[in-house]
Design a protein around this motif. Sequence first.
Motif, PDB file in Angstrom:
ATOM      1  N   GLY A   1      61.709 -85.519 -79.363  1.00 55.06           N
ATOM      2  CA  GLY A   1      62.542 -84.372 -79.693  1.00 55.06           C
ATOM      3  C   GLY A   1      63.029 -83.704 -78.433  1.00 55.06           C
ATOM      4  N   ALA A   2      63.966 -82.855 -78.609  1.00 52.27           N
ATOM      5  CA  ALA A   2      64.487 -82.105 -77.472  1.00 52.27           C
ATOM      6  C   ALA A   2      63.546 -80.955 -77.166  1.00 52.27           C
ATOM      7  CB  ALA A   2      65.874 -81.573 -77.801  1.00 52.27           C
ATOM      8  N   GLU A   3      63.424 -80.649 -75.900  1.00 49.95           N
ATOM      9  CA  GLU A   3      62.584 -79.520 -75.519  1.00 49.95           C
ATOM     10  C   GLU A   3      63.337 -78.230 -75.823  1.00 49.95           C
ATOM     11  OE1 GLU A   3      61.235 -79.815 -71.510  1.00 49.95           O
ATOM     12  OE2 GLU A   3      60.756 -81.942 -71.740  1.00 49.95           O
ATOM     13  N   PRO A   4      62.659 -77.274 -76.444  1.00 54.32           N
ATOM     14  CA  PRO A   4      63.355 -76.021 -76.771  1.00 54.32           C
ATOM     15  C   PRO A   4      63.739 -75.260 -75.506  1.00 54.32           C
ATOM     16  CG  PRO A   4      61.027 -75.849 -77.302  1.00 54.32           C
ATOM     17  CD  PRO A   4      61.279 -77.276 -76.868  1.00 54.32           C
ATOM     18  N   VAL A   5      64.874 -74.632 -75.574  1.00 56.28           N
ATOM     19  CA  VAL A   5      65.372 -73.832 -74.461  1.00 56.28           C
ATOM     20  C   VAL A   5      65.494 -72.398 -74.950  1.00 56.28           C
ATOM     21  CG1 VAL A   5      67.298 -73.493 -72.877  1.00 56.28           C
ATOM     22  CG2 VAL A   5      66.638 -75.794 -73.555  1.00 56.28           C
ATOM     23  N   ALA A   6      64.997 -71.464 -74.138  1.00 56.09           N
ATOM     24  CA  ALA A   6      65.078 -70.056 -74.514  1.00 56.09           C
ATOM     25  C   ALA A   6      66.532 -69.617 -74.527  1.00 56.09           C
ATOM     26  CB  ALA A   6      64.286 -69.201 -73.526  1.00 56.09           C
ATOM     27  N   PRO A   7      66.929 -68.839 -75.533  1.00 57.67           N
ATOM     28  CA  PRO A   7      68.315 -68.365 -75.574  1.00 57.67           C
ATOM     29  C   PRO A   7      68.608 -67.428 -74.411  1.00 57.67           C
ATOM     30  CG  PRO A   7      67.017 -67.348 -77.311  1.00 57.67           C
ATOM     31  CD  PRO A   7      66.139 -68.366 -76.656  1.00 57.67           C
TER      32      PRO A   7
END
Length: 165
Positions: free
Chosen positions: A132-138
């Motif tokens: 999966g893609a690593e989450p990025v903080a908005p």
Amino acid sequence: GFFLPPVLLASAGLWHWAPKLWGRRLGTASGWIAALLLTGGSALQAGAGFIAGYQGAANRTIEAGSVALNRVGGFGALVALLGIGLVVFEITRAMASGPERALADDPWGESEGLEWTVASPPPRRNFDSPPGAEPVAPVDDSADVDAGAGPAEGDSDREPVGAAT
């Protein structure tokens, strides 16, 4: 006429994906020759048919005025058939040549997709868990910018939202 362009596109796709599918590259020179044969044959066949139709020849008939154009179209079909034969020959040659020396996971060296991160050809179970893609903080731009004052100092180094990386 309409059969040959998809064959050309499918052949190009096979040349690109062959290292990932079979762990073998297809020949570069034979790829160029096959592409030229398919493109040239398609152009001759479709062009001759177009000109014959423009001159009033009925579709798929031999008329006295269009015999030369029918021959040109037939020659174009033969050229394209040679291109298809070269594609089949190259795939057969590559598959029969035995295992190629180990290819890099990304044999093209510039791909960013997930499919190029696994071995070529990929093993049966290539991931232990679904990747999966690593989450990025908005990004919260409201904290950096005064109301109507423009960009805050130091924001010039930041990439715009949506910029390619």
